[in-house]
Design a protein around this motif. Structure first.
Motif, mmCIF file in Angstrom:
data_model
loop_
_atom_site.group_PDB
_atom_site.id
_atom_site.type_symbol
_atom_site.label_atom_id
_atom_site.label_comp_id
_atom_site.label_asym_id
_atom_site.label_seq_id
_atom_site.Cartn_x
_atom_site.Cartn_y
_atom_site.Cartn_z
ATOM 1 N N VAL A 1 2.502 -4.407 3.196
ATOM 2 C CA VAL A 1 3.689 -3.567 3.292
ATOM 3 C C VAL A 1 3.222 -2.130 3.106
ATOM 4 O O VAL A 1 2.590 -1.806 2.095
ATOM 5 N N LEU A 2 3.499 -1.283 4.082
ATOM 6 C CA LEU A 2 2.985 0.086 4.071
ATOM 7 C C LEU A 2 4.111 1.056 3.742
ATOM 8 O O LEU A 2 5.113 1.119 4.451
ATOM 9 N N VAL A 3 3.933 1.829 2.667
ATOM 10 C CA VAL A 3 4.951 2.766 2.201
ATOM 11 C C VAL A 3 4.490 4.194 2.476
ATOM 12 O O VAL A 3 3.433 4.622 1.986
ATOM 13 N N ALA B 1 -7.450 -0.600 11.575
ATOM 14 C CA ALA B 1 -8.361 -1.062 10.523
ATOM 15 C C ALA B 1 -8.313 -2.576 10.335
ATOM 16 O O ALA B 1 -9.051 -3.114 9.508
ATOM 17 N N GLY B 2 -7.443 -3.261 11.088
ATOM 18 C CA GLY B 2 -7.422 -4.716 11.052
ATOM 19 C C GLY B 2 -6.278 -5.340 10.280
ATOM 20 O O GLY B 2 -6.237 -6.565 10.120
ATOM 21 N N PHE B 3 -5.333 -4.532 9.811
ATOM 22 C CA PHE B 3 -4.196 -5.062 9.067
ATOM 23 C C PHE B 3 -3.041 -5.422 9.999
ATOM 24 O O PHE B 3 -2.855 -4.807 11.051
ATOM 25 N N GLN B 4 -2.253 -6.392 9.578
ATOM 26 C CA GLN B 4 -0.900 -6.565 10.089
ATOM 27 C C GLN B 4 0.017 -5.796 9.151
ATOM 28 O O GLN B 4 -0.074 -5.951 7.929
ATOM 29 N N VAL B 5 0.879 -4.956 9.719
ATOM 30 C CA VAL B 5 1.637 -3.996 8.916
ATOM 31 C C VAL B 5 3.126 -4.289 8.972
ATOM 32 O O VAL B 5 3.700 -4.462 10.053
ATOM 33 N N ILE B 6 3.732 -4.350 7.778
ATOM 34 C CA ILE B 6 5.190 -4.352 7.659
ATOM 35 C C ILE B 6 5.575 -2.948 7.226
ATOM 36 O O ILE B 6 5.305 -2.552 6.080
ATOM 37 N N PRO B 7 6.173 -2.155 8.096
ATOM 38 C CA PRO B 7 6.500 -0.763 7.740
ATOM 39 C C PRO B 7 7.611 -0.701 6.692
ATOM 40 O O PRO B 7 8.609 -1.418 6.793
ATOM 41 N N ALA B 8 7.414 0.158 5.711
ATOM 42 C CA ALA B 8 8.441 0.420 4.694
ATOM 43 C C ALA B 8 8.649 1.931 4.615
ATOM 44 O O ALA B 8 8.227 2.583 3.656
ATOM 45 N N ARG C 1 4.492 6.295 12.083
ATOM 46 C CA ARG C 1 3.862 5.913 13.350
ATOM 47 C C ARG C 1 2.342 6.063 13.291
ATOM 48 O O ARG C 1 1.595 5.159 13.672
ATOM 49 N N ARG C 2 1.889 7.203 12.809
ATOM 50 C CA ARG C 2 0.437 7.449 12.737
ATOM 51 C C ARG C 2 -0.201 6.556 11.673
ATOM 52 O O ARG C 2 -1.306 6.032 11.862
ATOM 53 N N ALA C 3 0.506 6.387 10.541
ATOM 54 C CA ALA C 3 -0.033 5.555 9.469
ATOM 55 C C ALA C 3 -0.148 4.097 9.920
ATOM 56 O O ALA C 3 -1.175 3.443 9.707
ATOM 57 N N ARG C 4 0.906 3.594 10.542
ATOM 58 C CA ARG C 4 0.862 2.195 10.986
ATOM 59 C C ARG C 4 -0.257 1.990 12.007
ATOM 60 O O ARG C 4 -0.999 1.001 11.931
ATOM 61 N N ILE D 1 0.858 -1.188 0.000
ATOM 62 C CA ILE D 1 0.000 0.000 0.000
ATOM 63 C C ILE D 1 0.889 1.231 0.000
ATOM 64 O O ILE D 1 1.741 1.388 0.877
ATOM 65 N N ILE D 2 0.703 2.104 -0.986
ATOM 66 C CA ILE D 2 1.457 3.352 -1.079
ATOM 67 C C ILE D 2 0.506 4.499 -0.738
ATOM 68 O O ILE D 2 -0.501 4.705 -1.419
ATOM 69 N N LEU D 3 0.834 5.228 0.318
ATOM 70 C CA LEU D 3 -0.025 6.332 0.752
ATOM 71 C C LEU D 3 0.226 7.579 -0.096
ATOM 72 O O LEU D 3 1.371 7.905 -0.426
ATOM 73 N N GLY D 4 -0.849 8.295 -0.404
ATOM 74 C CA GLY D 4 -0.736 9.545 -1.131
ATOM 75 C C GLY D 4 -0.014 10.598 -0.322
ATOM 76 O O GLY D 4 -0.040 10.586 0.909
ATOM 77 N N GLY D 5 0.607 11.542 -1.035
ATOM 78 C CA GLY D 5 1.355 12.598 -0.368
ATOM 79 C C GLY D 5 1.077 13.969 -0.945
ATOM 80 O O GLY D 5 1.930 14.849 -0.864
ATOM 81 N N GLY D 6 -0.104 14.151 -1.536
ATOM 82 C CA GLY D 6 -0.438 15.451 -2.101
ATOM 83 C C GLY D 6 -0.256 15.507 -3.610
ATOM 84 O O GLY D 6 0.233 14.569 -4.236
ATOM 85 N N ARG D 7 -0.653 16.628 -4.162
ATOM 86 C CA ARG D 7 -0.591 16.800 -5.618
ATOM 87 C C ARG D 7 -0.159 18.211 -5.950
ATOM 88 O O ARG D 7 -0.332 19.141 -5.165
ATOM 89 N N GLU D 8 0.416 18.353 -7.145
ATOM 90 C CA GLU D 8 0.774 19.659 -7.694
ATOM 91 C C GLU D 8 -0.227 19.971 -8.803
ATOM 92 O O GLU D 8 -0.256 19.284 -9.830
ATOM 93 N N PRO D 9 -1.079 20.982 -8.618
ATOM 94 C CA PRO D 9 -2.165 21.204 -9.579
ATOM 95 C C PRO D 9 -1.708 21.891 -10.860
ATOM 96 O O PRO D 9 -0.947 22.850 -10.838
#
Length: 254
Positions: free
Chosen positions: A184-186, A202-209, A193-196, A84-92
């Protein structure tokens, strides 16, 4: 959403510092001692937030997950079922691209996620909703960049979320019905810390990346006491993250 954005900008630096300066100016005649105190508080905060030394200290508190060493990347397929790759914003509307693009944060996350995906052959979910209700979604922009620039196809797009908590909640609605429990959380190291916590709730087992470590900054001139504009920007992000880390268990803990 607009009012939430405005309140956040006024409550965090530099907006909050500008408000303190305005108060000091308005009170300069009626309450000169108070005005002087506000001025020096603002000056001290401005200097503190501009120091790389402060960046390293704040980041060291947040970045408690070690980086995944490259020898572990191929083994991720035996430990998890998706990335899972979390969003980090956009450049409009960047004229060079004639379309919205991922922010620098998002590009760094996509690049790292693509490397992990190629090394492990795990499928990828990208997550991020609309900004101010304007399409396309952040996840769509990320998926296009992931395919066009890194030759990795995103299998799932989560396009509704606006916060890290919603990233986790809506990703769970997509992946858990397919039997995916370990991911795997990116994201950036200071955000992990907050993302994990959110994804585990939410019920996931998380491997932090984690990637994008601020605490790994090289030696700075004068030991990090020399003000830098980059440090001010980073420290503002870190303060926002510390606030979120404190608020999330209060707002969302089960």
């Amino acid at each position: 959403m607009t009012w939430r954005f405005i309140l956040k900008q006024l409550g965090m630096p530099p907006g909050s510092l500008l408000l303190l300066l305005l108060m000091a100016w308005l009170l300069r005649k009626r309450m000169p001692k108070t005005a002087t105190g506000l001025f020096f508080i603002t000056l001290a905060a401005l200097y503190g937030l501009s120091m790389p030394l402060v960046t390293q200290q704040l980041a060291s508190h947040l970045e408690n997950q070690p980086a995944l060493t490259q020898d572990r990347w191929p083994q991720l397929a035996d430990q998890a079922s998706a990335i899972i790759i979390l969003g980090g914003g956009r450049e409009p509307a960047d004229p060079a691209w004639a379309a919205d693009q991922p922010s620098l944060f998002a590009v760094q996350r996509l690049r790292y996620g693509a490397r992990l995906a190629r090394a492990s052959s795990l499928p990828v979910l990208v997550t991020g909703g609309l900004h101010f209700d304007r399409p396309p979604s952040e996840a769509r922009i990320m998926a296009d960049t992931l395919q066009q620039d890194f030759s990795v196809a995103a299998r799932w797009l989560e396009e509704r979320s606006r916060t890290t908590w919603e990233n986790a909640r809506f990703s769970a609605e997509i992946l858990q019905p397919e039997g995916i429990a370990t991911v795997v959380l990116v994201t950036d190291a200071w955000h992990m810390r907050r993302a994990r916590w959110s994804f585990e709730q939410a019920g996931f087992q998380v491997i932090p990346a984690p990637q994008g470590f601020y605490s790994a900054n090289p030696d700075k001139p004068l030991g990090g006491w020399l003000p830098e504009s980059r440090a001010f920007w980073q420290n503002t992000q870190l303060l926002n993250e510390l606030l979120g880390l404190w608020l999330y268990p209060v707002l969302y803990a089960r």
